[in-house]
Design a protein around this motif. Sequence first.
Motif, short mmCIF file in Angstrom:
data_model
loop_
_atom_site.label_atom_id
_atom_site.label_comp_id
_atom_site.label_asym_id
_atom_site.label_seq_id
_atom_site.Cartn_x
_atom_site.Cartn_y
_atom_site.Cartn_z
N ARG A 264 0.68 -1.21 -0.10
CA ARG A 264 -0.14 -0.02 0.05
C ARG A 264 0.90 1.18 -0.12
NH1 ARG A 264 -3.56 3.63 3.18
NH2 ARG A 264 -5.62 3.45 2.13
N GLY A 265 0.75 2.21 -1.02
CA GLY A 265 1.42 3.40 -1.08
C GLY A 265 2.82 2.90 -1.38
N GLY A 266 3.29 1.82 -1.86
CA GLY A 266 4.62 1.49 -2.45
C GLY A 266 5.35 0.81 -1.06
N VAL A 267 4.75 0.49 -0.18
CA VAL A 267 5.29 -0.11 1.19
C VAL A 267 4.56 -1.36 1.54
CG1 VAL A 267 5.47 0.14 3.67
CG2 VAL A 267 5.64 2.16 2.39
N VAL A 268 5.47 -2.42 1.65
CA VAL A 268 4.96 -3.91 1.97
C VAL A 268 4.23 -3.77 3.64
CG1 VAL A 268 5.59 -6.16 2.54
CG2 VAL A 268 6.97 -4.92 0.59
N VAL A 269 2.98 -4.38 3.55
CA VAL A 269 2.07 -4.33 4.42
C VAL A 269 1.66 -5.72 4.64
CG1 VAL A 269 1.30 -2.18 4.02
CG2 VAL A 269 0.07 -4.22 3.10
N GLY A 270 2.14 -6.88 4.04
CA GLY A 270 1.68 -8.26 4.48
C GLY A 270 2.33 -9.36 2.98
N TRP A 271 1.90 -10.22 3.23
CA TRP A 271 2.36 -11.53 2.20
C TRP A 271 1.47 -12.57 2.13
CZ3 TRP A 271 5.31 -10.09 6.83
CH2 TRP A 271 4.90 -10.98 7.89
N GLN A 272 1.71 -13.65 1.09
CA GLN A 272 0.77 -14.68 1.03
C GLN A 272 2.09 -15.75 0.31
OE1 GLN A 272 -0.51 -17.61 -0.94
NE2 GLN A 272 -1.11 -18.06 1.12
N ALA A 273 2.33 -16.98 0.85
CA ALA A 273 3.05 -17.80 0.50
C ALA A 273 2.08 -19.18 0.44
CB ALA A 273 4.12 -18.08 1.41
N SER A 274 2.40 -19.92 -0.74
CA SER A 274 1.64 -21.21 -0.73
C SER A 274 2.68 -22.17 -1.73
CB SER A 274 0.65 -21.12 -1.90
OG SER A 274 -0.60 -20.33 -1.25
N ARG A 275 2.33 -23.52 -1.46
CA ARG A 275 3.14 -24.33 -1.91
C ARG A 275 2.43 -25.68 -2.41
NH1 ARG A 275 3.99 -28.59 1.26
NH2 ARG A 275 3.86 -28.17 3.50
N ALA A 276 2.82 -26.78 -3.12
CA ALA A 276 2.34 -28.02 -3.35
C ALA A 276 2.17 -28.75 -2.22
CB ALA A 276 3.09 -28.77 -4.66
N TRP A 277 1.01 -29.33 -1.90
CA TRP A 277 1.01 -30.39 -0.77
C TRP A 277 1.21 -31.69 -1.28
CZ3 TRP A 277 0.19 -29.68 4.33
CH2 TRP A 277 0.01 -30.99 5.05
N ASP A 278 0.31 -31.98 -2.41
CA ASP A 278 0.41 -33.27 -3.22
C ASP A 278 0.25 -33.29 -4.60
OD1 ASP A 278 -2.37 -33.36 -3.30
OD2 ASP A 278 -2.47 -34.50 -1.50
N ALA A 279 0.01 -34.07 -5.28
CA ALA A 279 -0.20 -33.99 -6.71
C ALA A 279 -1.53 -33.26 -7.22
CB ALA A 279 -0.17 -35.47 -7.37
N ARG A 280 -2.48 -33.28 -6.29
CA ARG A 280 -3.77 -32.54 -6.50
C ARG A 280 -3.97 -31.51 -5.75
NH1 ARG A 280 -5.47 -38.00 -6.61
NH2 ARG A 280 -6.14 -38.51 -9.06
N THR A 281 -3.10 -30.96 -4.67
CA THR A 281 -3.52 -30.06 -3.71
C THR A 281 -2.36 -29.13 -3.70
OG1 THR A 281 -4.50 -31.70 -2.42
CG2 THR A 281 -4.25 -29.76 -1.13
N ALA A 282 -2.73 -27.86 -3.55
CA ALA A 282 -1.79 -26.73 -3.07
C ALA A 282 -2.32 -26.33 -1.84
CB ALA A 282 -2.16 -25.42 -4.13
#
Length: 395
Positions: A264-282
């Motif tokens: 927001r306004g060019g400043v980092v205010v949060g994040w989200q990270a995801s990865r593979a869990w298995d062949a069908r699931t993130a």
Amino acid sequence: MTEPLAFIDLGDGYSACPVSLDTYREACARLEDQIFGGNSLYAFDPPVRSAPPLGETWNWGIYHGAELVGWHHAHARDERTVYMADTGLLPAHQGRGVYTRLLPHLLTTFRAAGFTLVQSHHRATNNAVLVPKLRAGFYLQGLNAYAGGLNAALTLSLDDAYAGAMHARSGFRGAWGETARRLGLPEIPAAPVSEPPLLPLPLEAEPGTDLGGGYSLHRVTTDVYRTVYGQLEAFAYSTVSFDWAGTAEAAPPRGPLWAWLLARGGVVVGWQASRAWDARTAYMVNTALLPAHRGQGVYSRLLPVVMAALHAEGYPLIRSHHHLTNNAVIVPKLRAGFRFQGLQVDEHGVMAVLLHSADPVYQAYMDVRSGLVRPRGEVARRLGQPETPEGRGQH
């Protein structure tokens, strides 16, 4: 029977008023097949023992004009607990917000009657009822399999100290004040308040998706995410997690990892990270907003963007884990179509396991497994079962 409020105007032509236990039971006998006929219930043989005395009850009829279209029944479970045992609404009157508008009136009655806890059970995938309950302050307290399927157990505390104890038990917050005293725990001192550093959005970040309100979501590499996370983690969380005390870590899970930064306004205010869990699931591993940016609907607006990206990677299922009492995250997840699928205890505490399916057949399969509906169409075919009539209940 204790008399609740005499008359409740629910708007749009709906009202509720107290009725006798016999009137409630007569309404159930007459209408419950229309309301709950699509649920998958186990058919027990006739009982050989008499039911125990029911004790004190509270019963309301729900009316549309002069027509009885539903009910609510509750009874005292013990000296501290009232149990919201049964709510029914004819299908034509579901989805109009009637239950949401009735709920605060019921809770006012229970509070006036001197109860500390309000409990209820609902099918684990019945988000139409779970969401209003969680928004009213109930917390998920367990999942259990029973004759009707998979149930979510919910508890609302009308005592602030006990509500704090539920947070402490889940690991969502530490115990302090009266909560700590009643748990027999030393009070966890409040962390000194300090402002997080203003981190400019890294130059490597991709062009962002506009989330409204001046917020944007930017895809970044894993290395950039981990650098930002390391600098801001301490300012984003107040949960109580197990300290592994330097125990050596094994190699991280294999498979891709996707990361975004919120700005927001060019400043980092949060994040989200995801990865593979298995062949069908993130797996949505980690999402955080700095405190000053919470409660503004940013998480709800972020969700569809991340979910679309993960499903586009070829994963029909998305999984996530959250503290049992973290309704600020669980409610948006349920509203986005996630379903309760389990509980687990890990280093962060007692966690609710949620699952979202981009495949409508699998989504319907989750409803079948919870007992909310009977198998029909493609779900029945894939389960190798005969198709049953469609229907949907309110339990």
